[in-house]
Design a protein around this motif. Structure first.
Motif, PDB file in Angstrom:
ATOM      1  N   LEU A   1       0.796  -1.408  -0.351  1.00  7.85           N
ATOM      2  CA  LEU A   1       0.078   0.106   0.421  1.00  7.85           C
ATOM      3  C   LEU A   1       0.879   1.105  -0.321  1.00  7.85           C
ATOM      4  O   LEU A   1       0.879   2.538  -0.414  1.00  7.85           O
ATOM      5  CB  LEU A   1      -0.947   0.313   1.198  1.00  7.85           C
ATOM      6  N   GLU A   2       1.922   1.272   0.252  1.00  7.95           N
ATOM      7  CA  GLU A   2       3.208   2.529   1.022  1.00  7.95           C
ATOM      8  C   GLU A   2       3.461   2.553  -0.937  1.00  7.95           C
ATOM      9  O   GLU A   2       3.473   3.852  -1.226  1.00  7.95           O
ATOM     10  CB  GLU A   2       4.365   2.053   1.265  1.00  7.95           C
ATOM     11  N   TYR A   3       3.908   1.510  -1.308  1.00 14.19           N
ATOM     12  CA  TYR A   3       3.960   1.408  -2.954  1.00 14.19           C
ATOM     13  C   TYR A   3       2.670   2.307  -3.561  1.00 14.19           C
ATOM     14  O   TYR A   3       2.874   3.604  -4.719  1.00 14.19           O
ATOM     15  CB  TYR A   3       4.435   0.639  -3.556  1.00 14.19           C
ATOM     16  N   LEU A   4       1.613   2.253  -3.492  1.00  7.83           N
ATOM     17  CA  LEU A   4       0.857   2.448  -4.653  1.00  7.83           C
ATOM     18  C   LEU A   4       0.299   4.203  -3.940  1.00  7.83           C
ATOM     19  O   LEU A   4      -0.126   5.151  -4.548  1.00  7.83           O
ATOM     20  CB  LEU A   4      -0.709   1.948  -3.730  1.00  7.83           C
ATOM     21  N   GLU A   5       0.035   4.222  -2.571  1.00  7.54           N
ATOM     22  CA  GLU A   5       0.122   5.682  -1.851  1.00  7.54           C
ATOM     23  C   GLU A   5       1.180   6.396  -3.035  1.00  7.54           C
ATOM     24  O   GLU A   5       0.688   7.505  -3.620  1.00  7.54           O
ATOM     25  CB  GLU A   5       0.323   6.619  -0.545  1.00  7.54           C
ATOM     26  N   ALA A   6       2.564   6.233  -2.243  1.00  5.82           N
ATOM     27  CA  ALA A   6       3.567   6.850  -3.100  1.00  5.82           C
ATOM     28  C   ALA A   6       3.496   7.078  -4.772  1.00  5.82           C
ATOM     29  O   ALA A   6       4.217   8.078  -5.391  1.00  5.82           O
ATOM     30  CB  ALA A   6       5.226   6.560  -3.670  1.00  5.82           C
ATOM     31  N   VAL A   7       3.041   5.994  -5.326  1.00  7.74           N
ATOM     32  CA  VAL A   7       3.039   6.369  -6.913  1.00  7.74           C
ATOM     33  C   VAL A   7       1.688   7.295  -7.307  1.00  7.74           C
ATOM     34  O   VAL A   7       2.036   7.877  -8.172  1.00  7.74           O
ATOM     35  CB  VAL A   7       2.834   4.793  -7.782  1.00  7.74           C
TER      36      VAL A   7
ATOM     37  N   ASN B   1      11.625   8.635 -11.143  1.00  4.74           N
ATOM     38  CA  ASN B   1      12.423  10.296 -11.361  1.00  4.74           C
ATOM     39  C   ASN B   1      13.388  10.778 -10.452  1.00  4.74           C
ATOM     40  O   ASN B   1      14.149  11.547  -9.696  1.00  4.74           O
ATOM     41  CB  ASN B   1      11.383  11.177 -11.808  1.00  4.74           C
ATOM     42  N   LEU B   2      12.305  10.519  -8.934  1.00  5.04           N
ATOM     43  CA  LEU B   2      12.792  10.849  -8.067  1.00  5.04           C
ATOM     44  C   LEU B   2      13.615  10.355  -6.475  1.00  5.04           C
ATOM     45  O   LEU B   2      14.860  10.556  -6.021  1.00  5.04           O
ATOM     46  CB  LEU B   2      11.714  11.148  -7.370  1.00  5.04           C
ATOM     47  N   THR B   3      12.964   8.977  -6.393  1.00  2.00           N
ATOM     48  CA  THR B   3      14.312   8.138  -6.007  1.00  2.00           C
ATOM     49  C   THR B   3      13.991   6.474  -6.176  1.00  2.00           C
ATOM     50  O   THR B   3      13.328   5.389  -5.560  1.00  2.00           O
ATOM     51  CB  THR B   3      13.529   8.081  -4.188  1.00  2.00           C
ATOM     52  N   PRO B   4      14.637   6.547  -7.645  1.00  5.51           N
ATOM     53  CA  PRO B   4      14.393   5.185  -8.681  1.00  5.51           C
ATOM     54  C   PRO B   4      14.806   3.931  -7.281  1.00  5.51           C
ATOM     55  O   PRO B   4      14.272   2.617  -7.251  1.00  5.51           O
ATOM     56  CB  PRO B   4      15.162   5.317  -9.747  1.00  5.51           C
ATOM     57  N   HIS B   5      15.849   3.947  -6.603  1.00  3.68           N
ATOM     58  CA  HIS B   5      16.920   3.022  -5.940  1.00  3.68           C
ATOM     59  C   HIS B   5      15.339   2.563  -4.927  1.00  3.68           C
ATOM     60  O   HIS B   5      15.627   0.838  -4.923  1.00  3.68           O
ATOM     61  CB  HIS B   5      17.738   3.501  -4.619  1.00  3.68           C
ATOM     62  N   LEU B   6      13.923   2.972  -4.599  1.00  2.00           N
ATOM     63  CA  LEU B   6      13.121   2.554  -4.185  1.00  2.00           C
ATOM     64  C   LEU B   6      12.463   1.238  -4.695  1.00  2.00           C
ATOM     65  O   LEU B   6      11.798   1.037  -4.025  1.00  2.00           O
ATOM     66  CB  LEU B   6      12.258   3.382  -3.751  1.00  2.00           C
TER      67      LEU B   6
ATOM     68  N   GLU C   1      14.228  -0.631  -6.662  1.00  2.00           N
ATOM     69  CA  GLU C   1      14.253  -2.383  -7.204  1.00  2.00           C
ATOM     70  C   GLU C   1      14.302  -2.924  -8.090  1.00  2.00           C
ATOM     71  O   GLU C   1      14.065  -4.289  -8.096  1.00  2.00           O
ATOM     72  CB  GLU C   1      14.460  -2.760  -5.686  1.00  2.00           C
ATOM     73  N   GLY C   2      13.846  -1.873  -9.386  1.00  2.00           N
ATOM     74  CA  GLY C   2      13.529  -2.176 -10.695  1.00  2.00           C
ATOM     75  C   GLY C   2      12.144  -3.092 -10.572  1.00  2.00           C
ATOM     76  O   GLY C   2      11.903  -3.596 -11.966  1.00  2.00           O
ATOM     77  N   GLY C   3      11.527  -2.708  -9.998  1.00  2.00           N
ATOM     78  CA  GLY C   3       9.604  -3.324  -9.975  1.00  2.00           C
ATOM     79  C   GLY C   3       9.015  -2.538 -11.457  1.00  2.00           C
ATOM     80  O   GLY C   3       9.755  -1.721 -12.118  1.00  2.00           O
TER      81      GLY C   3
ATOM     82  N   TYR D   1      13.914  -8.182   3.486  1.00  2.31           N
ATOM     83  CA  TYR D   1      12.177  -8.587   3.686  1.00  2.31           C
ATOM     84  C   TYR D   1      11.259  -7.588   2.698  1.00  2.31           C
ATOM     85  O   TYR D   1       9.835  -7.743   2.002  1.00  2.31           O
ATOM     86  CB  TYR D   1      11.297  -8.339   5.086  1.00  2.31           C
ATOM     87  N   TYR D   2      12.498  -5.754   2.269  1.00  2.00           N
ATOM     88  CA  TYR D   2      11.349  -5.684   0.984  1.00  2.00           C
ATOM     89  C   TYR D   2      11.776  -5.638   0.202  1.00  2.00           C
ATOM     90  O   TYR D   2      12.492  -6.163  -0.788  1.00  2.00           O
ATOM     91  CB  TYR D   2      12.809  -3.991   1.728  1.00  2.00           C
ATOM     92  N   PHE D   3      10.920  -5.644  -1.480  1.00  2.00           N
ATOM     93  CA  PHE D   3      10.421  -6.441  -2.012  1.00  2.00           C
ATOM     94  C   PHE D   3      10.532  -5.120  -3.394  1.00  2.00           C
ATOM     95  O   PHE D   3      10.292  -3.986  -2.767  1.00  2.00           O
ATOM     96  CB  PHE D   3       9.482  -7.326  -2.426  1.00  2.00           C
TER      97      PHE D   3
END
Length: 310
Positions: free
Chosen positions: A51-57, A70-75, A77-79, A119-121
Motif C-alpha cells: 500500500l505504501e507503494y500504491l500511495e507513493a505512486v 524520477n525522484l528515488t529510483p532506488h526505492l 528496486e526495478g519493479g 524482506y523489502y521487495f
C-alpha cells in the motif's frame, strides 16, 4: 574431604560461568534482533509495503506528473512501472497537499527499505488508469456512471479517489500492531500509523467542507460518493470497518451527530483490518487469492504470496 568438596564446588562454578558466558555471547545479538523485529513482524509489515507503494505512486504522479522512477529510483528496486497513472488537473492548494503526501510516502518507503532489509521487495505492478478507476467507482455505485469517473479531471475528483487509499492502510496498521512482537517493529508501525491517519484526516476534512455539493456532472453529492466507497470496502472486507462522511446520528460521535469527519467505532476508536481484509479490499475482489483492482497481479510479500498460491 572438605578440600575436595571445595574444589568440586569451584569446578562446577567455573563451568557454570563459562557456559553463561557462551550463552550471553550467543544470546545478546539474537535477543537484540528479537527485541526489534521477528520474522513474523517482517511478514506482517510487508502487507503494508504494498500500500505504501500504491500511495507513493498515486500522490507523486498526481502532483508532479512523475514519480519514484524520477525522484528515488532506488526505492523501486526495478519493479514494473505503474499502468495509466498521470498528472491530475489540480488547483494550487490541492497540488501542494498532494505533493506533501507523496513526499511523505518517499520517507515511508525509505525507512521500510532500511528496516525490512531482505524482506523489502521491488515495487509491485499497479493499475491506476482512468479505466480502472472508473470500474472501481462503478462497482461502488452498482451502476455505470456516465461519463466514466475520471480522477485526474479536477481537484474534487482526485480527492474523492484519494479517499479510497490511505484509510485502508490506516486500518491495516491498526490491525497489525497487536500481532507484532519486536519493540522496533511496534515503534515503526505506530509511527507509520500516525502519518497514515493524518493523511486520511486531511483528505476527509477537505471533502467534508464540500460534502453537500454535487459532484459534476453526476446526481450524487460528495458525501454520497464517500458513503458508496466505504460501503464497497465494507463488503470487500466482509466486515463493518469503514464509514463515509455522514452517518445516522446513532452511529455518530457519542450518538449525537451525523457528521463523520473521522471514521471510528462506537467509542471513537479506529477500526482495524486484518492482512486478509486489506488484500481483499485493495484487490477489489473480496478474495485475497484473486488479484485485481489496483494490484492486477496481486501484492508481494510472504502473506500476500501465500494467499495467491492457495
Amino acid at each position: 574431604m572438605a578440600f575436595h568438596n571445595s574444589r568440586s564446588t569451584l569446578g562446577v562454578l567455573f563451568t557454570t560461568l563459562v557456559l553463561f558466558g557462551v550463552l550471553v555471547a550467543v544470546c545478546i545479538p539474537s535477543c537484540t534482533a528479537q527485541a526489534n523485529f521477528t520474522t513474523t513482524d517482517y511478514e506482517n509489515i510487508q502487507v503494508a509495503l504494498n500500500l505504501e507503494y500504491l500511495e507513493a505512486v498515486y500522490f507523486l504522479w498526481g502532483a508532479y506528473g512523475y514519480g519514484l522512477d524520477n525522484l528515488t529510483p532506488h526505492l523501486t528496486e526495478g519493479g514494473p512501472k505503474p499502468i495509466g497513472v498521470q498528472k491530475a488537473n489540480l488547483d494550487n492548494l490541492t497540488r501542494d497537499i498532494v505533493a506533501q503526501l507523496g513526499l511523505e510516502e518517499i520517507g515511508h518507503l525509505t525507512i521500510l527499505q532500511k528496516e525490512l532489509g531482505r524482506y523489502y521487495f521491488p515495487r509491485v505492478q499497479l493499475d491506476l488508469s482512468e479505466a480502472n478507476w472508473a470500474k472501481i467507482i462503478d462497482n461502488a455505485f452498482g451502476e455505470k456512471l456516465n461519463p466514466p469517473f475520471n480522477p485526474y479531471k479536477n481537484s474534487l475528483n482526485y480527492l474523492i479517489s484519494a479517499y479510497t487509499i490511505p484509510y485502508v492502510g490506516l486500518t491495516g496498521y491498526v490491525g497489525t500492531i497487536p500481532l507484532l512482537q519486536g519493540e522496533g517493529a511496534k515503534a515503526l508501525v505506530a509511527e507509520l500509523l500516525g502519518v497514515e491517519a493524518g493523511q486520511d484526516a486531511v483528505i476527509r476534512t477537505l471533502l467534508y467542507t464540500v460534502k453537500d455539493e454535487l459532484v459534476p456532472p453526476y446526481k450524487y453529492t460528495v458525501a454520497e460518493f464517500t458513503e458508496k466507497i466505504s460501503s464497497l470496502r465494507n463488503n470487500l472486507s466482509h466486515a463493518f470497518v469503514d464509514e463515509g462522511l455522514e452517518v445516522p446520528k446513532s452511529e455518530g460521535a457519542d450518538g449525537l451527530v451525523t457528521g463523520n469527519i473521522l471514521s471510528a467505532n462506537t467509542y471513537s476508536l479506529s477500526y482495524a483490518r486484518t492482512a486478509k481484509q486489506v488484500l481483499e479490499t485493495v484487490y477489489g475482489t473480496g478474495n485475497p487469492s484473486i488479484p485485481g483492482g489496483f494490484f492486477p497481479k496481486g501484492g508481494n510479500g510472504t502473506i500476500a504470496l501465500g494467499y495467491l498460491k492457495s
